[in-house]
Design a protein around this motif. Structure first.
Motif, PDB file in Angstrom:
ATOM      1  N   LEU A  95      43.172  36.338  46.801  1.00  0.00           N
ATOM      2  CA  LEU A  95      41.805  36.739  47.131  1.00  0.00           C
ATOM      3  C   LEU A  95      41.217  37.635  46.046  1.00  0.00           C
ATOM      4  CD1 LEU A  95      42.412  37.575  50.885  1.00  0.00           C
ATOM      5  CD2 LEU A  95      40.924  35.751  50.057  1.00  0.00           C
ATOM      6  N   SER A  96      42.035  38.538  45.515  1.00  0.00           N
ATOM      7  CA  SER A  96      41.538  39.525  44.556  1.00  0.00           C
ATOM      8  C   SER A  96      41.111  38.896  43.240  1.00  0.00           C
ATOM      9  CB  SER A  96      42.608  40.592  44.298  1.00  0.00           C
ATOM     10  OG  SER A  96      43.664  40.091  43.503  1.00  0.00           O
ATOM     11  N   THR A  97      41.604  37.693  42.947  1.00  0.00           N
ATOM     12  CA  THR A  97      41.254  37.004  41.695  1.00  0.00           C
ATOM     13  C   THR A  97      40.470  35.714  41.951  1.00  0.00           C
ATOM     14  OG1 THR A  97      43.399  35.888  41.675  1.00  0.00           O
ATOM     15  CG2 THR A  97      43.227  37.947  40.426  1.00  0.00           C
ATOM     16  N   HIS A  98      39.902  35.574  43.139  1.00  0.00           N
ATOM     17  CA  HIS A  98      39.118  34.389  43.497  1.00  0.00           C
ATOM     18  C   HIS A  98      39.922  33.098  43.341  1.00  0.00           C
ATOM     19  CE1 HIS A  98      35.334  36.431  44.215  1.00  0.00           C
ATOM     20  NE2 HIS A  98      35.397  37.037  43.052  1.00  0.00           N
ATOM     21  N   SER A 100      41.936  31.924  46.102  1.00  0.00           N
ATOM     22  CA  SER A 100      42.478  31.723  47.442  1.00  0.00           C
ATOM     23  C   SER A 100      42.288  30.319  47.983  1.00  0.00           C
ATOM     24  CB  SER A 100      41.810  32.701  48.410  1.00  0.00           C
ATOM     25  OG  SER A 100      40.420  32.402  48.530  1.00  0.00           O
ATOM     26  N   GLY A 101      41.337  29.577  47.421  1.00  0.00           N
ATOM     27  CA  GLY A 101      41.000  28.272  47.986  1.00  0.00           C
ATOM     28  C   GLY A 101      39.973  28.360  49.098  1.00  0.00           C
ATOM     29  N   LEU A 102      39.530  29.568  49.425  1.00  0.00           N
ATOM     30  CA  LEU A 102      38.496  29.719  50.441  1.00  0.00           C
ATOM     31  C   LEU A 102      37.121  29.404  49.846  1.00  0.00           C
ATOM     32  CD1 LEU A 102      39.580  33.023  52.245  1.00  0.00           C
ATOM     33  CD2 LEU A 102      39.872  30.677  53.039  1.00  0.00           C
ATOM     34  N   PRO A 103      36.221  28.859  50.660  1.00  0.00           N
ATOM     35  CA  PRO A 103      34.875  28.546  50.160  1.00  0.00           C
ATOM     36  C   PRO A 103      34.065  29.808  49.919  1.00  0.00           C
ATOM     37  CG  PRO A 103      34.950  28.239  52.528  1.00  0.00           C
ATOM     38  CD  PRO A 103      36.373  28.533  52.092  1.00  0.00           C
ATOM     39  N   ARG A 104      32.965  29.650  49.225  1.00  0.00           N
ATOM     40  CA  ARG A 104      32.073  30.785  48.971  1.00  0.00           C
ATOM     41  C   ARG A 104      31.564  31.366  50.292  1.00  0.00           C
ATOM     42  NH1 ARG A 104      28.997  31.827  44.209  1.00  0.00           N
ATOM     43  NH2 ARG A 104      27.421  33.433  44.550  1.00  0.00           N
ATOM     44  N   ILE A 105      31.111  30.486  51.167  1.00  0.00           N
ATOM     45  CA  ILE A 105      30.617  30.852  52.493  1.00  0.00           C
ATOM     46  C   ILE A 105      31.136  29.797  53.467  1.00  0.00           C
ATOM     47  CG2 ILE A 105      28.556  31.213  53.927  1.00  0.00           C
ATOM     48  CD1 ILE A 105      27.041  31.867  51.349  1.00  0.00           C
ATOM     49  N   ARG A 138      38.654  31.502  61.119  1.00  0.00           N
ATOM     50  CA  ARG A 138      39.642  30.687  61.844  1.00  0.00           C
ATOM     51  C   ARG A 138      39.354  29.203  61.722  1.00  0.00           C
ATOM     52  NH1 ARG A 138      38.583  34.883  65.913  1.00  0.00           N
ATOM     53  NH2 ARG A 138      40.245  36.459  65.712  1.00  0.00           N
ATOM     54  N   GLY A 139      38.112  28.841  61.443  1.00  0.00           N
ATOM     55  CA  GLY A 139      37.766  27.429  61.341  1.00  0.00           C
ATOM     56  C   GLY A 139      37.632  26.915  59.921  1.00  0.00           C
ATOM     57  N   VAL A 140      37.990  27.737  58.946  1.00  0.00           N
ATOM     58  CA  VAL A 140      37.797  27.364  57.538  1.00  0.00           C
ATOM     59  C   VAL A 140      38.968  26.536  57.014  1.00  0.00           C
ATOM     60  CG1 VAL A 140      37.773  28.345  55.199  1.00  0.00           C
ATOM     61  CG2 VAL A 140      36.259  29.261  56.936  1.00  0.00           C
ATOM     62  N   ARG A 141      38.643  25.533  56.239  1.00  0.00           N
ATOM     63  CA  ARG A 141      39.670  24.764  55.528  1.00  0.00           C
ATOM     64  C   ARG A 141      39.952  25.440  54.191  1.00  0.00           C
ATOM     65  NH1 ARG A 141      37.918  18.564  55.393  1.00  0.00           N
ATOM     66  NH2 ARG A 141      39.983  18.445  54.435  1.00  0.00           N
ATOM     67  N   VAL A 142      41.219  25.501  53.832  1.00  0.00           N
ATOM     68  CA  VAL A 142      41.621  26.139  52.581  1.00  0.00           C
ATOM     69  C   VAL A 142      41.843  25.070  51.519  1.00  0.00           C
ATOM     70  CG1 VAL A 142      43.320  27.621  51.451  1.00  0.00           C
ATOM     71  CG2 VAL A 142      42.675  28.046  53.840  1.00  0.00           C
ATOM     72  N   GLY A 143      41.166  25.221  50.389  1.00  0.00           N
ATOM     73  CA  GLY A 143      41.290  24.251  49.312  1.00  0.00           C
ATOM     74  C   GLY A 143      42.396  24.607  48.342  1.00  0.00           C
ATOM     75  N   LYS A 144      42.366  23.968  47.186  1.00  0.00           N
ATOM     76  CA  LYS A 144      43.383  24.213  46.165  1.00  0.00           C
ATOM     77  C   LYS A 144      43.210  25.610  45.576  1.00  0.00           C
ATOM     78  CE  LYS A 144      43.862  19.365  44.827  1.00  0.00           C
ATOM     79  NZ  LYS A 144      43.771  18.378  43.707  1.00  0.00           N
ATOM     80  N   PRO A 145      44.308  26.252  45.210  1.00  0.00           N
ATOM     81  CA  PRO A 145      44.246  27.620  44.653  1.00  0.00           C
ATOM     82  C   PRO A 145      43.797  27.623  43.193  1.00  0.00           C
ATOM     83  CG  PRO A 145      46.511  26.882  44.732  1.00  0.00           C
ATOM     84  CD  PRO A 145      45.703  25.794  45.381  1.00  0.00           C
ATOM     85  N   ARG A 146      42.510  27.385  42.992  1.00  0.00           N
ATOM     86  CA  ARG A 146      41.926  27.408  41.654  1.00  0.00           C
ATOM     87  C   ARG A 146      40.794  28.429  41.633  1.00  0.00           C
ATOM     88  NH1 ARG A 146      37.115  24.702  42.157  1.00  0.00           N
ATOM     89  NH2 ARG A 146      36.911  23.308  43.949  1.00  0.00           N
ATOM     90  N   PRO A 147      40.331  28.841  40.452  1.00  0.00           N
ATOM     91  CA  PRO A 147      39.235  29.806  40.409  1.00  0.00           C
ATOM     92  C   PRO A 147      37.997  29.288  41.141  1.00  0.00           C
ATOM     93  CG  PRO A 147      40.264  29.612  38.260  1.00  0.00           C
ATOM     94  CD  PRO A 147      40.853  28.523  39.112  1.00  0.00           C
ATOM     95  N   ARG A 148      37.589  30.017  42.153  1.00  0.00           N
ATOM     96  CA  ARG A 148      36.432  29.637  42.965  1.00  0.00           C
ATOM     97  C   ARG A 148      35.863  30.884  43.604  1.00  0.00           C
ATOM     98  NH1 ARG A 148      36.547  25.507  48.189  1.00  0.00           N
ATOM     99  NH2 ARG A 148      34.304  25.094  48.295  1.00  0.00           N
ATOM    100  N   TYR A 149      34.703  31.288  43.159  1.00  0.00           N
ATOM    101  CA  TYR A 149      34.079  32.529  43.628  1.00  0.00           C
ATOM    102  C   TYR A 149      33.847  32.458  45.127  1.00  0.00           C
ATOM    103  CZ  TYR A 149      30.991  36.620  43.248  1.00  0.00           C
ATOM    104  OH  TYR A 149      30.417  37.865  43.363  1.00  0.00           O
ATOM    105  N   SER A 150      34.305  33.480  45.851  1.00  0.00           N
ATOM    106  CA  SER A 150      34.242  33.424  47.309  1.00  0.00           C
ATOM    107  C   SER A 150      33.793  34.755  47.912  1.00  0.00           C
ATOM    108  CB  SER A 150      35.603  33.031  47.890  1.00  0.00           C
ATOM    109  OG  SER A 150      35.579  33.062  49.306  1.00  0.00           O
TER     110      SER A 150
END
Length: 326
Positions: A95-98, A100-105, A138-150
């Motif tokens: 998370l600290s380096t963007h 995580s695979g989480l979406p921006r929103i 809880r409903g978010v899909r996690v993507g690949k662990p690549r640089p992605r501003y979130s």
């Protein structure tokens, strides 16, 4: 527009650089001293600093590591009630380096609908409390662990750090940043009625007033407001090493071409100059904080409009005007 306050030469410079008809403030921190100025508002006017809040969260992440409250591999699910949701397996380090695979929103927040409302009516697209944020996560899909501003990632990171310290994110900022560094105006309003008397109203490119971006959930990713004096003091602490979690400034991973990232903070090379920085943008404000750590020099620019101030911040830090003149 109100008169200038603070250092007259700096006020004239930021007026000339930005050409802004709206309040703009700047601080230049150097070994020889600190200069601050605000054009169009008093020095006690507070601005939304936007995603520079992520830089503060990065500092708190590095501080929590140093205190042994967390480890790099600690997951969100160990600190927040996410159940068996995929987001619960995301590590705080990613998370600290963007990464995580989480979406921006989160899609459940209906970002397109909120963006249209922001464009048309200037409404705050955030505003959730922590419970609503966790429901979204809880409903978010996690993507690949690549640089992605979130934004979502940093919201969750900050609130997880609060839990790790046995408190809230807002209180963590006060205990480890605001009070120790003596920041007189540096706070996180959860609702518009919590704004201080010195809070100014941001505007869009057409000069229309915008609702303040407030919300408990937003805090770690973009919910801090501050005046230029407090931002100057924070910059001084980043340069002299007295800020908590100072290792957050050290780059640990690539972010994009020519850029590396620490815990939120981005480092780039401009000819012979190494700049560590973060910027911010909300519905009615833009901000930039940059450091030349080698020379002990830093710059902050805050503006109550949505015109970017990044190049003006770089110009002040490098001692050059936008056309390249010294």
């Amino acid at each position: 527009m109100d008169e200038d306050h603070g250092d007259a030469r700096l006020a004239a410079r930021i007026r000339a650089l930005t050409g802004s008809r709206h309040p703009v403030a700047a601080a230049v921190v150097a070994p020889g001293g600190t200069r601050i100025a605000c054009a169009g508002a008093g020095l006690d006017a507070d601005f939304e600093i936007g995603s520079i809040s992520k830089g503060v969260t990065g500092l708190l992440y590095a501080e929590a590591l140093a205190r042994g409250e967390i480890e790099a591999g600690t997951t969100l699910g160990e600190l927040l009630p996410l159940g068996d949701a995929p987001a619960g397996q995301v590590t705080l380090e990613s998370l600290s380096t963007h990464r995580s695979g989480l979406p921006r929103i989160p899609a459940s927040a209906h970002p397109w609908r909120r963006t249209v409302a922001l464009w048309r009516h200037g409404t705050n697209p955030y505003g959730e409390d922590l419970g609503q944020l966790l429901d979204q996560a809880r409903g978010v899909r996690v993507g690949k662990p690549r640089p992605r501003y979130s934004n979502l990632g940093f919201e969750l990171l900050g609130h997880a750090l609060g839990r790790a310290a046995g408190t809230t994110y807002e209180e963590l900022v006060r205990l480890r940043v605001t009070d120790p560094l003596g920041l007189d105006c540096f706070y996180l309003p959860a609702t518009a009625d919590q704004l201080r008397p010195g809070a100014i109203t941001g505007t869009n490119r057409k000069g229309r007033p915008q609702e303040p971006w407030t919300g408990e959930a937003l805090g770690p990713a973009g919910g801090i407001r501050a005046d230029i004096r407090s931002m100057a003091r924070l910059t001084e602490a980043l340069l002299d090493g007295s800020a908590p979690g100072i290792t957050a400034l050290d780059p640990v991973a690539p972010l994009s071409t020519g850029a590396r990232i620490g815990a939120a903070w981005v480092t780039v090379q401009i000819k012979s100059l190494t700049v560590t920085w973060h910027n911010g943008g909300t519905g009615g404000f833009r901000s930039w904080l940059g450091l030349d750590r080698a020379t002990g020099t830093g710059v902050v620019v805050l503006a109550a409009s949505t015109t970017s101030v990044d190049r003006h911040g770089f110009a002040l830090l490098t001692g050059r005007d936008d056309d390249g003149r010294t």
